[in-house]
Scaffold this motif. Structure first.
Motif, PDB file in Angstrom:
ATOM      1  N   TYR A 133       0.821  -1.213   0.000  1.00  0.00           N
ATOM      2  CA  TYR A 133       0.000   0.000   0.000  1.00  0.00           C
ATOM      3  C   TYR A 133       0.859   1.268   0.000  1.00  0.00           C
ATOM      4  O   TYR A 133       0.589   2.219  -0.726  1.00  0.00           O
ATOM      5  CB  TYR A 133      -0.927  -0.011   1.213  1.00  0.00           C
ATOM      6  CG  TYR A 133      -1.906   1.140   1.265  1.00  0.00           C
ATOM      7  CD1 TYR A 133      -3.163   1.036   0.682  1.00  0.00           C
ATOM      8  CD2 TYR A 133      -1.577   2.337   1.910  1.00  0.00           C
ATOM      9  CE1 TYR A 133      -4.061   2.091   0.732  1.00  0.00           C
ATOM     10  CE2 TYR A 133      -2.462   3.391   1.958  1.00  0.00           C
ATOM     11  CZ  TYR A 133      -3.700   3.267   1.377  1.00  0.00           C
ATOM     12  OH  TYR A 133      -4.586   4.310   1.422  1.00  0.00           O
ATOM     13  N   GLY A 134       1.889   1.264   0.818  1.00  0.00           N
ATOM     14  CA  GLY A 134       2.730   2.455   0.934  1.00  0.00           C
ATOM     15  C   GLY A 134       3.383   2.844  -0.378  1.00  0.00           C
ATOM     16  O   GLY A 134       3.501   4.034  -0.697  1.00  0.00           O
ATOM     17  N   LEU A 135       3.813   1.854  -1.159  1.00  0.00           N
ATOM     18  CA  LEU A 135       4.448   2.147  -2.441  1.00  0.00           C
ATOM     19  C   LEU A 135       3.431   2.725  -3.420  1.00  0.00           C
ATOM     20  O   LEU A 135       3.738   3.691  -4.141  1.00  0.00           O
ATOM     21  CB  LEU A 135       5.085   0.883  -3.021  1.00  0.00           C
ATOM     22  CG  LEU A 135       5.739   1.028  -4.395  1.00  0.00           C
ATOM     23  CD1 LEU A 135       6.837   2.081  -4.367  1.00  0.00           C
ATOM     24  CD2 LEU A 135       6.293  -0.319  -4.865  1.00  0.00           C
ATOM     25  N   VAL A 136       2.236   2.159  -3.451  1.00  0.00           N
ATOM     26  CA  VAL A 136       1.186   2.683  -4.332  1.00  0.00           C
ATOM     27  C   VAL A 136       0.865   4.130  -3.952  1.00  0.00           C
ATOM     28  O   VAL A 136       0.764   5.016  -4.815  1.00  0.00           O
ATOM     29  CB  VAL A 136      -0.081   1.811  -4.250  1.00  0.00           C
ATOM     30  CG1 VAL A 136      -1.210   2.429  -5.085  1.00  0.00           C
ATOM     31  CG2 VAL A 136       0.208   0.394  -4.729  1.00  0.00           C
ATOM     32  N   GLU A 137       0.729   4.380  -2.662  1.00  0.00           N
ATOM     33  CA  GLU A 137       0.447   5.732  -2.186  1.00  0.00           C
ATOM     34  C   GLU A 137       1.567   6.698  -2.576  1.00  0.00           C
ATOM     35  O   GLU A 137       1.305   7.829  -3.020  1.00  0.00           O
ATOM     36  CB  GLU A 137       0.278   5.720  -0.666  1.00  0.00           C
ATOM     37  CG  GLU A 137      -0.071   7.086  -0.074  1.00  0.00           C
ATOM     38  CD  GLU A 137      -0.194   7.011   1.431  1.00  0.00           C
ATOM     39  OE1 GLU A 137      -1.277   7.341   1.956  1.00  0.00           O
ATOM     40  OE2 GLU A 137       0.803   6.625   2.092  1.00  0.00           O
ATOM     41  N   GLN A 138       2.795   6.262  -2.438  1.00  0.00           N
ATOM     42  CA  GLN A 138       3.949   7.095  -2.786  1.00  0.00           C
ATOM     43  C   GLN A 138       3.939   7.470  -4.264  1.00  0.00           C
ATOM     44  O   GLN A 138       4.200   8.631  -4.628  1.00  0.00           O
ATOM     45  CB  GLN A 138       5.229   6.341  -2.442  1.00  0.00           C
ATOM     46  CG  GLN A 138       6.519   7.027  -2.862  1.00  0.00           C
ATOM     47  CD  GLN A 138       7.726   6.130  -2.617  1.00  0.00           C
ATOM     48  OE1 GLN A 138       7.777   5.350  -1.676  1.00  0.00           O
ATOM     49  NE2 GLN A 138       8.715   6.251  -3.492  1.00  0.00           N
ATOM     50  N   LEU A 139       3.648   6.507  -5.129  1.00  0.00           N
ATOM     51  CA  LEU A 139       3.636   6.771  -6.567  1.00  0.00           C
ATOM     52  C   LEU A 139       2.493   7.707  -6.954  1.00  0.00           C
ATOM     53  O   LEU A 139       2.668   8.594  -7.795  1.00  0.00           O
ATOM     54  CB  LEU A 139       3.528   5.452  -7.333  1.00  0.00           C
ATOM     55  CG  LEU A 139       4.752   4.531  -7.234  1.00  0.00           C
ATOM     56  CD1 LEU A 139       4.454   3.181  -7.876  1.00  0.00           C
ATOM     57  CD2 LEU A 139       5.967   5.175  -7.891  1.00  0.00           C
ATOM     58  N   GLU A 155      -6.082   9.031   0.147  1.00  0.00           N
ATOM     59  CA  GLU A 155      -6.415   7.696   0.651  1.00  0.00           C
ATOM     60  C   GLU A 155      -7.438   7.010  -0.249  1.00  0.00           C
ATOM     61  O   GLU A 155      -7.285   5.820  -0.583  1.00  0.00           O
ATOM     62  CB  GLU A 155      -6.954   7.767   2.079  1.00  0.00           C
ATOM     63  CG  GLU A 155      -7.280   6.392   2.643  1.00  0.00           C
ATOM     64  CD  GLU A 155      -7.780   6.433   4.079  1.00  0.00           C
ATOM     65  OE1 GLU A 155      -8.114   5.352   4.619  1.00  0.00           O
ATOM     66  OE2 GLU A 155      -7.835   7.533   4.669  1.00  0.00           O
ATOM     67  N   THR A 156      -8.457   7.747  -0.655  1.00  0.00           N
ATOM     68  CA  THR A 156      -9.488   7.164  -1.526  1.00  0.00           C
ATOM     69  C   THR A 156      -8.891   6.720  -2.856  1.00  0.00           C
ATOM     70  O   THR A 156      -9.156   5.607  -3.335  1.00  0.00           O
ATOM     71  CB  THR A 156     -10.607   8.190  -1.777  1.00  0.00           C
ATOM     72  OG1 THR A 156     -11.195   8.545  -0.525  1.00  0.00           O
ATOM     73  CG2 THR A 156     -11.674   7.612  -2.689  1.00  0.00           C
ATOM     74  N   THR A 157      -8.062   7.578  -3.455  1.00  0.00           N
ATOM     75  CA  THR A 157      -7.455   7.242  -4.738  1.00  0.00           C
ATOM     76  C   THR A 157      -6.534   6.039  -4.611  1.00  0.00           C
ATOM     77  O   THR A 157      -6.544   5.131  -5.452  1.00  0.00           O
ATOM     78  CB  THR A 157      -6.659   8.445  -5.275  1.00  0.00           C
ATOM     79  OG1 THR A 157      -7.503   9.593  -5.317  1.00  0.00           O
ATOM     80  CG2 THR A 157      -6.130   8.160  -6.676  1.00  0.00           C
ATOM     81  N   THR A 158      -5.740   6.024  -3.532  1.00  0.00           N
ATOM     82  CA  THR A 158      -4.816   4.910  -3.329  1.00  0.00           C
ATOM     83  C   THR A 158      -5.564   3.600  -3.157  1.00  0.00           C
ATOM     84  O   THR A 158      -5.175   2.563  -3.724  1.00  0.00           O
ATOM     85  CB  THR A 158      -3.928   5.165  -2.098  1.00  0.00           C
ATOM     86  OG1 THR A 158      -3.203   6.391  -2.274  1.00  0.00           O
ATOM     87  CG2 THR A 158      -2.930   4.034  -1.898  1.00  0.00           C
TER      88      THR A 158
END
Length: 209
Positions: A133-139, A155-158
């Motif tokens: 999750y953290g990597l997706v959020e970072q990108l 958060e919603t988009t991630t």
């Protein structure tokens, strides 16, 4: 203080690594339910006691295998993204690396197909978020900061993108070897198009000019 490990410590670490490797092969070939601790121990000429010295049981051993695969996968995807020159290329590279991992029969079966059964749905979802999750959020955050996509609730988009990735991973893990290349290309293109909808309107207008 000496940092040199004793022979006993070296042997213990080597045994644990061998157990993880043997368990990975067994879980990938026979699944969680079809794998017995005796088989894993026998593969490295060890005893059940050797397994219980390192792991509380089959569930704990499976979780260790899962965590190792997810740690390696996240590092691989992060490294692929880090080599890109700008955020859009980084996101594409990270996506491609992730889809490649899901096409791998070992990763796909253990992480995508067996883990929800062995760990339970809630624990599996929590573990997936812990690693990826953290990597997706970072990108996604980098894409917003660069103006590649409009600012959205992060958060919603991630979570939406994370859900799409999970669906793609499950489908690739279940697919035959013949179908995997086609499906990988389709999921990569479709996810890319869905994310591109979030690009600023001015970019879309310029793209059609």
């Amino acid at each position: 203080m000496s940092t040199v490990k004793s022979r006993r410590e070296q042997y213990s670490e080597a045994t644990r690594a061998a157990l993880l490797a043997a368990a990975t092969r067994r879980f990938a070939e026979h699944g969680f339910a079809g794998t017995a601790l005796e088989d894993i121990a026998g593969d490295i000429q060890a005893t059940r006691g050797a397994i219980y010295h390192h792991f509380a049981g089959k569930g704990a051993l499976f979780e260790a295998v899962f965590e190792q695969l997810e740690t390696d996968s996240t590092a691989l995807c992060a490294a692929a993204a880090a080599r890109a020159a700008e955020p859009r290329s980084a996101a594409i590279a990270g996506l491609d690396a992730f889809l490649d991992r899901c096409c791998d029969p070992v990763y796909g079966r253990i992480v995508c197909l067996e883990a929800p059964i062995a760990l339970g749905w809630l624990r599996w979802r929590a573990a997936e978020e812990q690693f990826a999750y953290g990597l997706v959020e970072q990108l996604i955050k980098a894409l917003m900061a660069a103006g590649e996509i409009e600012d959205q609730p992060l958060e919603t988009t991630t979570r939406l993108v994370f859900g799409m990735l999970g669906t793609a991973g499950m489908a690739l893990a279940e697919a035959s070897d013949v179908d995997k290349p086609r499906l990988k290309a389709e999921y990569a293109a479709t996810i890319g198009r869905m994310v591109s909808v979030l690009r600023p309107a001015s970019d879309e207008v310029a793209g059609h000019a």
